[in-house]
Design a protein around this motif. Structure first.
Motif, PDB file in Angstrom:
ATOM      1  N   ASN A 107       0.830  -1.204   0.000  1.00  0.00           N
ATOM      2  CA  ASN A 107       0.000   0.000   0.000  1.00  0.00           C
ATOM      3  C   ASN A 107       0.871   1.263   0.000  1.00  0.00           C
ATOM      4  O   ASN A 107       0.399   2.329   0.356  1.00  0.00           O
ATOM      5  N   ILE A 108       2.123   1.124  -0.386  1.00  0.00           N
ATOM      6  CA  ILE A 108       3.079   2.238  -0.331  1.00  0.00           C
ATOM      7  C   ILE A 108       3.599   2.542  -1.732  1.00  0.00           C
ATOM      8  O   ILE A 108       4.102   1.659  -2.427  1.00  0.00           O
ATOM      9  N   LEU A 109       3.464   3.802  -2.137  1.00  0.00           N
ATOM     10  CA  LEU A 109       4.015   4.260  -3.417  1.00  0.00           C
ATOM     11  C   LEU A 109       5.466   4.684  -3.192  1.00  0.00           C
ATOM     12  O   LEU A 109       5.770   5.427  -2.259  1.00  0.00           O
ATOM     13  N   ASN A 110       6.354   4.210  -4.053  1.00  0.00           N
ATOM     14  CA  ASN A 110       7.755   4.607  -4.023  1.00  0.00           C
ATOM     15  C   ASN A 110       7.985   5.505  -5.230  1.00  0.00           C
ATOM     16  O   ASN A 110       8.016   5.034  -6.364  1.00  0.00           O
ATOM     17  N   LEU A 111       8.130   6.805  -4.986  1.00  0.00           N
ATOM     18  CA  LEU A 111       8.262   7.786  -6.056  1.00  0.00           C
ATOM     19  C   LEU A 111       9.713   8.219  -6.208  1.00  0.00           C
ATOM     20  O   LEU A 111      10.336   8.682  -5.248  1.00  0.00           O
ATOM     21  N   MET A 112      10.245   8.071  -7.399  1.00  0.00           N
ATOM     22  CA  MET A 112      11.587   8.570  -7.733  1.00  0.00           C
ATOM     23  C   MET A 112      11.372   9.778  -8.638  1.00  0.00           C
ATOM     24  O   MET A 112      11.012   9.635  -9.801  1.00  0.00           O
ATOM     25  N   LEU A 113      11.575  10.983  -8.076  1.00  0.00           N
ATOM     26  CA  LEU A 113      11.210  12.215  -8.787  1.00  0.00           C
ATOM     27  C   LEU A 113      12.390  13.150  -9.015  1.00  0.00           C
ATOM     28  O   LEU A 113      12.223  14.359  -9.097  1.00  0.00           O
ATOM     29  N   GLY A 114      13.589  12.605  -9.105  1.00  0.00           N
ATOM     30  CA  GLY A 114      14.747  13.431  -9.386  1.00  0.00           C
ATOM     31  C   GLY A 114      15.414  14.004  -8.151  1.00  0.00           C
ATOM     32  O   GLY A 114      16.395  14.738  -8.265  1.00  0.00           O
ATOM     33  N   TYR A 115      14.886  13.718  -6.990  1.00  0.00           N
ATOM     34  CA  TYR A 115      15.542  14.134  -5.754  1.00  0.00           C
ATOM     35  C   TYR A 115      16.640  13.135  -5.414  1.00  0.00           C
ATOM     36  O   TYR A 115      16.745  12.070  -6.024  1.00  0.00           O
ATOM     37  N   SER A 116      17.449  13.445  -4.417  1.00  0.00           N
ATOM     38  CA  SER A 116      18.525  12.549  -4.021  1.00  0.00           C
ATOM     39  C   SER A 116      18.011  11.359  -3.215  1.00  0.00           C
ATOM     40  O   SER A 116      18.775  10.455  -2.896  1.00  0.00           O
ATOM     41  N   HIS A 117      16.734  11.350  -2.907  1.00  0.00           N
ATOM     42  CA  HIS A 117      16.143  10.283  -2.098  1.00  0.00           C
ATOM     43  C   HIS A 117      14.777   9.903  -2.681  1.00  0.00           C
ATOM     44  O   HIS A 117      14.118  10.724  -3.315  1.00  0.00           O
ATOM     45  N   PRO A 118      14.348   8.666  -2.464  1.00  0.00           N
ATOM     46  CA  PRO A 118      12.996   8.304  -2.901  1.00  0.00           C
ATOM     47  C   PRO A 118      11.956   8.859  -1.925  1.00  0.00           C
ATOM     48  O   PRO A 118      12.251   9.113  -0.758  1.00  0.00           O
ATOM     49  N   ILE A 119      10.749   9.049  -2.416  1.00  0.00           N
ATOM     50  CA  ILE A 119       9.641   9.528  -1.585  1.00  0.00           C
ATOM     51  C   ILE A 119       8.669   8.369  -1.423  1.00  0.00           C
ATOM     52  O   ILE A 119       8.250   7.762  -2.409  1.00  0.00           O
ATOM     53  N   ILE A 152      -8.364   3.734  -0.693  1.00  0.00           N
ATOM     54  CA  ILE A 152      -7.780   4.191  -1.966  1.00  0.00           C
ATOM     55  C   ILE A 152      -6.858   3.094  -2.488  1.00  0.00           C
ATOM     56  O   ILE A 152      -6.001   2.591  -1.764  1.00  0.00           O
ATOM     57  N   LYS A 153      -7.046   2.739  -3.750  1.00  0.00           N
ATOM     58  CA  LYS A 153      -6.204   1.734  -4.401  1.00  0.00           C
ATOM     59  C   LYS A 153      -5.478   2.400  -5.564  1.00  0.00           C
ATOM     60  O   LYS A 153      -5.958   3.365  -6.124  1.00  0.00           O
ATOM     61  N   ALA A 154      -4.321   1.859  -5.904  1.00  0.00           N
ATOM     62  CA  ALA A 154      -3.536   2.423  -7.001  1.00  0.00           C
ATOM     63  C   ALA A 154      -3.132   1.324  -7.975  1.00  0.00           C
ATOM     64  O   ALA A 154      -2.816   0.204  -7.560  1.00  0.00           O
ATOM     65  N   LEU A 196      -5.417   6.161  -9.549  1.00  0.00           N
ATOM     66  CA  LEU A 196      -5.951   6.072  -8.191  1.00  0.00           C
ATOM     67  C   LEU A 196      -7.445   5.804  -8.269  1.00  0.00           C
ATOM     68  O   LEU A 196      -8.152   6.455  -9.042  1.00  0.00           O
ATOM     69  N   LYS A 197      -7.928   4.855  -7.460  1.00  0.00           N
ATOM     70  CA  LYS A 197      -9.351   4.500  -7.451  1.00  0.00           C
ATOM     71  C   LYS A 197      -9.859   4.521  -6.022  1.00  0.00           C
ATOM     72  O   LYS A 197      -9.125   4.185  -5.090  1.00  0.00           O
ATOM     73  N   GLY A 198     -11.130   4.912  -5.867  1.00  0.00           N
ATOM     74  CA  GLY A 198     -11.737   4.911  -4.549  1.00  0.00           C
ATOM     75  C   GLY A 198     -13.198   5.293  -4.617  1.00  0.00           C
ATOM     76  O   GLY A 198     -13.696   5.770  -5.645  1.00  0.00           O
ATOM     77  N   SER A 199     -13.904   5.097  -3.501  1.00  0.00           N
ATOM     78  CA  SER A 199     -15.321   5.428  -3.462  1.00  0.00           C
ATOM     79  C   SER A 199     -15.578   6.799  -2.853  1.00  0.00           C
ATOM     80  O   SER A 199     -16.629   7.374  -3.062  1.00  0.00           O
ATOM     81  N   ASN A 200     -14.617   7.331  -2.116  1.00  0.00           N
ATOM     82  CA  ASN A 200     -14.765   8.642  -1.477  1.00  0.00           C
ATOM     83  C   ASN A 200     -14.128   9.695  -2.381  1.00  0.00           C
ATOM     84  O   ASN A 200     -12.906   9.766  -2.514  1.00  0.00           O
TER      85      ASN A 200
END
Length: 176
Positions: free
Chosen positions: A101-113, A121-123, A132-136
């Motif tokens: 349930n964790i997104l690992n984002l590599m966005l050009g920073y020196s560290h992952p987010i 919420i599901k991805a 992203l999907k969800g009912s709310n």
């Protein structure tokens, strides 16, 4: 007077609505949603329709009724069909992976987010796209905005996280 509040909401057969004073629970195939509405609003169920009426005939109360009607309509759509938001990672080296349930984002920073998705919420990940999907509806929009805020699109090359429908105006490079 609110024209929105005067329109009834038709309740589908597969949706169950429980009204307990000002607390409303909507149950459907995609989950359960709850809301507390303004005490100045009266809600009636009549022949598979939700009707919204103010307890006092006042312009402000009619606007509250319209808001409550819109929120409940979104809740009914959410538990039957669901909502989705599509984000696109645009830039060289921008990647995303999903682990449980964790997104690992590599966005050009020196560290992952790392971004933990909230409950409900599901991805789905497809190369540089996040679906992203969800009912709310409100929670889904907030999650999409939070993820986008990690790297908003910049105006010169357009790199960043953008919504699928978003058009970025690219500025001309500054000249001397």
């Amino acid at each position: 007077m609110s024209r929105i509040a005067k329109n009834p909401i038709f309740i589908p057969d597969n949706v169950k609505i429980i009204i307990n004073k000002q607390k409303i629970i909507v149950k459907g195939k995609n989950g359960i949603l709850k809301i507390l509405i303004n005490p100045l609003i009266k809600i009636k169920i009549n022949n598979k329709q939700l009707l919204f009426l103010p307890k006092r005939n006042n312009n402000n109360v009619w606007s509250y009724a319209g808001t409550s009607r819109s929120i409940l309509n979104s809740m009914i759509i959410g538990v039957t069909k669901g909502f989705f938001k599509k984000l696109i990672l645009f830039g060289i080296g921008y990647r995303v992976t999903l682990n449980k349930n964790i997104l690992n984002l590599m966005l050009g920073y020196s560290h992952p987010i790392y971004y933990t998705l909230p409950e409900g919420i599901k991805a789905d990940i497809n190369q540089n796209e996040i679906l992203l999907k969800g009912s709310n509806k409100q929670l889904l929009g907030q999650v999409a905005a939070n993820i986008r805020s990690y790297r908003t699109p910049e105006p010169y090359k357009g790199k960043g996280i953008r919504y699928s429908y978003e058009k970025i105006k690219i500025k001309e490079i500054k000249k001397k």
